[in-house]
Design a protein around this motif. Structure first.
Motif, PDB file in Angstrom:
ATOM      1  N   GLY A  49     -31.667  20.051  -3.264  1.00 43.56           N
ATOM      2  CA  GLY A  49     -31.424  21.371  -2.712  1.00 43.56           C
ATOM      3  C   GLY A  49     -29.991  21.824  -2.845  1.00 43.56           C
ATOM      4  O   GLY A  49     -29.567  22.765  -2.176  1.00 43.56           O
ATOM      5  N   VAL A  50     -29.227  21.160  -3.697  1.00 46.56           N
ATOM      6  CA  VAL A  50     -27.836  21.532  -3.956  1.00 46.56           C
ATOM      7  C   VAL A  50     -27.627  21.635  -5.465  1.00 46.56           C
ATOM      8  O   VAL A  50     -28.257  20.915  -6.242  1.00 46.56           O
ATOM      9  CB  VAL A  50     -26.841  20.518  -3.359  1.00 46.56           C
ATOM     10  N   PRO A  51     -26.726  22.507  -5.914  1.00 42.98           N
ATOM     11  CA  PRO A  51     -26.476  22.664  -7.350  1.00 42.98           C
ATOM     12  C   PRO A  51     -25.472  21.637  -7.871  1.00 42.98           C
ATOM     13  O   PRO A  51     -24.436  21.986  -8.449  1.00 42.98           O
ATOM     14  CB  PRO A  51     -25.933  24.095  -7.439  1.00 42.98           C
ATOM     15  N   GLY A  52     -25.789  20.363  -7.688  1.00 39.27           N
ATOM     16  CA  GLY A  52     -24.852  19.306  -8.046  1.00 39.27           C
ATOM     17  C   GLY A  52     -24.598  19.161  -9.530  1.00 39.27           C
ATOM     18  O   GLY A  52     -23.644  18.509  -9.942  1.00 39.27           O
ATOM     19  N   ASP A  58     -25.936  10.633  -6.980  1.00 34.58           N
ATOM     20  CA  ASP A  58     -24.546  10.978  -6.684  1.00 34.58           C
ATOM     21  C   ASP A  58     -24.277  11.164  -5.199  1.00 34.58           C
ATOM     22  O   ASP A  58     -23.143  11.456  -4.793  1.00 34.58           O
ATOM     23  CB  ASP A  58     -24.115  12.229  -7.449  1.00 34.58           C
ATOM     24  N   GLY A  59     -25.303  11.016  -4.359  1.00 29.01           N
ATOM     25  CA  GLY A  59     -25.126  11.086  -2.920  1.00 29.01           C
ATOM     26  C   GLY A  59     -25.208  12.472  -2.322  1.00 29.01           C
ATOM     27  O   GLY A  59     -25.133  12.623  -1.097  1.00 29.01           O
ATOM     28  N   SER A  63     -25.853  15.811 -12.821  1.00 27.39           N
ATOM     29  CA  SER A  63     -24.804  15.710 -11.820  1.00 27.39           C
ATOM     30  C   SER A  63     -23.438  15.923 -12.456  1.00 27.39           C
ATOM     31  O   SER A  63     -23.143  15.383 -13.523  1.00 27.39           O
ATOM     32  CB  SER A  63     -24.834  14.340 -11.134  1.00 27.39           C
ATOM     33  N   GLU A  64     -22.611  16.704 -11.785  1.00 26.93           N
ATOM     34  CA  GLU A  64     -21.212  16.866 -12.176  1.00 26.93           C
ATOM     35  C   GLU A  64     -20.284  16.101 -11.235  1.00 26.93           C
ATOM     36  O   GLU A  64     -19.069  16.267 -11.277  1.00 26.93           O
ATOM     37  CB  GLU A  64     -20.841  18.353 -12.175  1.00 26.93           C
ATOM     38  N   PHE A  65     -20.864  15.249 -10.388  1.00 27.34           N
ATOM     39  CA  PHE A  65     -20.100  14.574  -9.352  1.00 27.34           C
ATOM     40  C   PHE A  65     -20.363  13.073  -9.325  1.00 27.34           C
ATOM     41  O   PHE A  65     -20.581  12.474  -8.276  1.00 27.34           O
ATOM     42  CB  PHE A  65     -20.393  15.209  -7.988  1.00 27.34           C
ATOM     43  N   GLY A  66     -20.374  12.466 -10.494  1.00 26.31           N
ATOM     44  CA  GLY A  66     -20.406  11.018 -10.593  1.00 26.31           C
ATOM     45  C   GLY A  66     -21.765  10.376 -10.684  1.00 26.31           C
ATOM     46  O   GLY A  66     -21.857   9.152 -10.853  1.00 26.31           O
TER      47      GLY A  66
END
Length: 445
Positions: free
Chosen positions: A163-166, A158-159, A204-207
């Protein structure tokens, strides 16, 4: 049991009352552009676009049409990749007021108290070990977490990177249970705070690719490649038929999990939150916890911790009692561990939070921020409660790291054996909820 007044509760801050994961609905969607293929002779296909090379176990994940896959001479058999969509039930959500940095939040951690983690830390805090969190992403900006961002990897595409809660804050909570820092006097404690924590994001919640079966397998193999001693998988799907495609997916998982175990990576897996008897469900299977070499973990938890904490009252049920939602089964569960329970009729507020929340597991969480277009815009770290076998598994993963740290010559089977030998089924409870028994970190060392 420690006793604290109302003023202490009012100073807890920064968290959000997380979702109670029991009863989640899991649906699977087949991809029409990506396939898991069994290769001929363990050779990676050269006539197809390879997304994940799984040649260690004789498979690959390819992006192609079904007709192209069928025509490939490198493919022995195949099945479409599957993405999991997990819809949690609606629960009450509440933010805290005050400043968490002023308080030591350990009193809220009944799970660490039940496991006597401070005594275990007199022997080791997990130095020299590495734990993988295969989940929704770990918020590396959380002040209570130290994430190895160099090794961490985003498998969703998702880009956003690692280290992020994507994929939401689930992975941040899981990571804190396993390895939240204990330096200083603020925040919460993890079971193995000195382990090297690695984030492998598969949701992923962002595509991006969301909970793909193939990416989970790829993440397991990457954890092996990166030398992880333990990989925590607080994820899964149930029920899956043992026949047909279920047999294909099970075969892929079994090969990956057997390979991981042989190479020294212990796979700790949540048993699931369906209140299901996995031992007597006929031709159904729960994956990955019923896969080969998985250390499957059921959940336990207290009832009445809020009143015990505030007023010194007796618990209605002890921390080692089975949670109402946990899956069970004599040969399907290896250990029971703290994952949280709840009597949702206990709604009277304690420090501004419903009393039942205190019977869930308290640890690191994060609030995901979005811009006006719904794009990821950062996160706000905090602390909060969640419950599920998802929370029980990282308590065991952290304990496994402690055992490995104290016994660096142990392989994955020996680490699991130490945990199982130290465990015991609590008096008056049914073995089907525990396998070898309730986790005993101190004796395992």
């Amino acid at each position: 049991m420690p006793r604290h007044g109302r003023r202490t509760f009012l100073k807890v801050s920064g968290g959000v009352l997380g979702g109670l994961l029991a009863g989640s609905t899991v649906t699977a969607a087949e991809r029409t552009d990506r396939y898991v293929v069994k290769t001929k002779g363990k050779k990676t296909p050269t006539d197809l676009e390879v997304v994940h090379d799984l040649s260690e176990i004789g498979y690959a994940v390819v992006r192609a049409s079904e007709s192209d896959v069928k025509r490939s001479k490198a493919v022995k058999s195949f099945a479409p990749d599957v993405e999991l969509d997990v819809s949690d039930p609606t629960v009450r959500t509440r933010a805290y007021e005050g400043d968490a940095e002023d308080d030591d939040l350990y009193p809220y951690q009944w799970d660490k108290q039940a496991l006597d983690v401070p005594t275990a830390h007199e022997t080791t805090k997990g130095e020299g070990t590495r734990v993988a969190i295969i989940d929704s992403g770990v918020d590396a900006s959380h002040p209570d977490l130290v994430v190895n961002e160099e090794l961490s990897r985003d498998f969703t595409g998702d880009g956003l990177g690692a280290g992020v809660p994507g994929g939401g804050d689930h992975g941040t909570h899981v990571a804190g249970i396993a390895a939240a820092q204990t330096a200083g006097t603020t925040g919460v404690a993890g079971t193995a705070p000195a382990t090297d924590l690695v984030d492998y994001r598969v949701f992923s919640e962002f595509g991006g690719t969301n909970g793909s079966f193939a990416t989970i397998v790829a993440a397991v193999l990457r954890a092996v490649e990166d030398g992880c001693d333990v990989a925590n998988l607080s994820l899964g799907a149930y029920p899956i038929p043992r026949q047909g495609l279920g047999s294909f997916y099970g075969g892929v998982l079994n090969k990956a999990m057997t390979y991981a175990n042989k190479e020294g990576t212990l796979l700790v897996v949540a048993a699931g939150n369906d209140s299901a008897d996995l031992q007597h469900d006929k031709n159904l299977i729960s994956l990955p916890n019923e896969g080969a070499q998985a250390l499957s973990v059921a959940a336990t938890g207290p009832i009445g911790f809020a009143d015990a904490l505030v007023a010194g009252e007796e618990l209605e049920s002890p921390p080692e009692s089975p949670a109402f939602y946990t899956n069970y089964g004599t040969n399907a569960v290896d250990l029971g561990a703290p994952g949280g329970d709840a009597d949702t009729s206990l709604t009277d507020p304690v420090g501004g939070v419903p009393a039942y929340a205190y019977d869930l597991v308290f640890n690191t969480v994060t609030t995901v921020l979005t811009d006006d277009d719904g794009n990821y815009a950062g996160s706000v770290p905090g602390y909060g409660w969640k419950a599920g076998t998802s929370m029980a598994a990282p308590n065991v993963a952290g304990a496994a790291a402690l055992v490995k740290s104290a016994n660096p010559e142990y392989d994955a089977n020996q680490v699991e054996s130490a945990l199982r030998r130290a465990a015991a089924v609590p008096d008056g409870y049914d073995k089907t909820y525990y396998g070898a028994g309730f986790l005993n970190v101190v004796d395992a060392l």
